[in-house]
Design an enzyme around this catalytic site. Sequence first.
Site, mmCIF file in Angstrom:
data_model
loop_
_atom_site.group_PDB
_atom_site.id
_atom_site.type_symbol
_atom_site.label_atom_id
_atom_site.label_comp_id
_atom_site.label_asym_id
_atom_site.label_seq_id
_atom_site.Cartn_x
_atom_site.Cartn_y
_atom_site.Cartn_z
ATOM 1 N N LYS A 279 -32.951 -33.016 82.182
ATOM 2 C CA LYS A 279 -33.298 -34.245 81.084
ATOM 3 C C LYS A 279 -32.142 -34.958 80.653
ATOM 4 O O LYS A 279 -31.218 -34.578 80.874
ATOM 5 C CB LYS A 279 -34.263 -33.633 80.177
ATOM 6 N N ARG B 224 -42.883 -26.141 68.097
ATOM 7 C CA ARG B 224 -42.667 -27.378 68.512
ATOM 8 C C ARG B 224 -43.798 -28.239 69.287
ATOM 9 O O ARG B 224 -44.711 -28.828 68.599
ATOM 10 C CB ARG B 224 -41.342 -27.842 69.289
ATOM 11 N N TYR C 28 -8.123 -47.263 58.644
ATOM 12 C CA TYR C 28 -8.685 -47.608 57.225
ATOM 13 C C TYR C 28 -8.910 -46.483 56.300
ATOM 14 O O TYR C 28 -8.765 -45.312 56.459
ATOM 15 C CB TYR C 28 -10.299 -47.800 57.793
ATOM 16 N N MET D 88 -13.633 -48.182 65.490
ATOM 17 C CA MET D 88 -14.652 -48.359 66.549
ATOM 18 C C MET D 88 -14.272 -48.251 68.227
ATOM 19 O O MET D 88 -15.103 -47.806 68.889
ATOM 20 C CB MET D 88 -15.273 -49.962 66.362
#
Length: 378
Positions: free
Chosen positions: A36, A139, A271, A320
């Site tokens: 999966k 679940r 930053y 980023m």
Amino acid sequence: MSISYNMFEVRIRLAAIRANYRLLASRGSRLLAVIKADAYGHGLSEVALALSKDGCDSFAVGTVQEGATLREKMDAIGITGRVISLLGPMVPDDHALLWSHQIIPFVGSFRQLEELARQAAKIGKVLPVSLKFDTGMARLGFTLEDVPRLCDRLREAPLVRPVMASSHLATADEPEAQDFVHIQGERFATIVDTLHDAGHQVEANIANSAGILGHPALHHQSQRAGIALYGANPYAGTAWEHLGKGLSPAMEVRTRIAAVHALPKGRCISYGCTYTAERDMRVAIVAAGYADGYSRGLTGSGAQMLIAGRRAPLVGRVCMQLCAVDVTDIPDARAGDWAVLLGGEGTFAIRPEELANWWGTITYEVFCLLGLNRRIYV
Ligand SMILES: *Cc1c(COP(=O)(O)O)cnc(C)c1O
């Protein structure tokens, strides 16, 4: 992801996944390979086709689209007779693909069962299903109390044919939480006995990777192997760590150093100026950041990379598409060299469990997120 930084590479060693499969198969019995989420970021079809070479004939996907993609790939190259089951949830719109691509759904509610029974009656074909039981995850799935009514409903819907019964363990990878594993195991055994007594010759499975390695009593007829196939040890950092010995991580992540420069004592970096050099340093600016899935949450965690075979600690905030590491003690580090974020050669290779710890998460999430990048098969 990261078209602009195509130097960011996720390298997948399919040979490691195959070796892990053989190791797990030697510990358990019949294995369903859990692929999966694009095989935990390793590539759905690539992993399935590689495992087919080792005789793996059963695959568990997370969405009906994953199942259909895999069936089409297999058909295209003449691989037949493989079982594809769908672990994840589905909606009635998905039903057509189940039939056309012979995908066995996990069915865990009366509503789903009724919908499938109606469809099967309309088409006039038998639909094999896997019955999913909730024995403690809370679940999805039928509960122990549902079983008598389930058997009644199955009797009235002969075209829906249970071939498998499954449940999922909540605490198998925690040696100190074995009582709960036993409770789940006993509930499941009762359920399977009841189904068998009612004439449903289902193949039972409850063990995930940790169950395969640590709970031979829960092996039943088959097991569902996920994380260990990809080489992470579900018992890393626990008293049972030795049980995962021999598993070999298949994912390596590397990128290039964009620049190397001095950071004099007293100067800060990145930053927020959250990191200030306490001595004269050299730093490497590395082409990796949270846009590549390299989490900003790694900031200040003690995370390290591998550069020229040595460990380089992260300094300052992850940006980023860039981050910085301390290479004061790695004089060979140069712009253009590789920085390894996961894996690598030698004793200093970065283990998936280490990266997950720095990240404050588990190896599963590390693989899924980093695996969204461009992959190369080696
Ligand atoms: C993901 C999953 C698995 C595999 O678990 P691992 O811990 O990765 O081995 C097995 N069964 C179900 C139902 C799953 O969703």
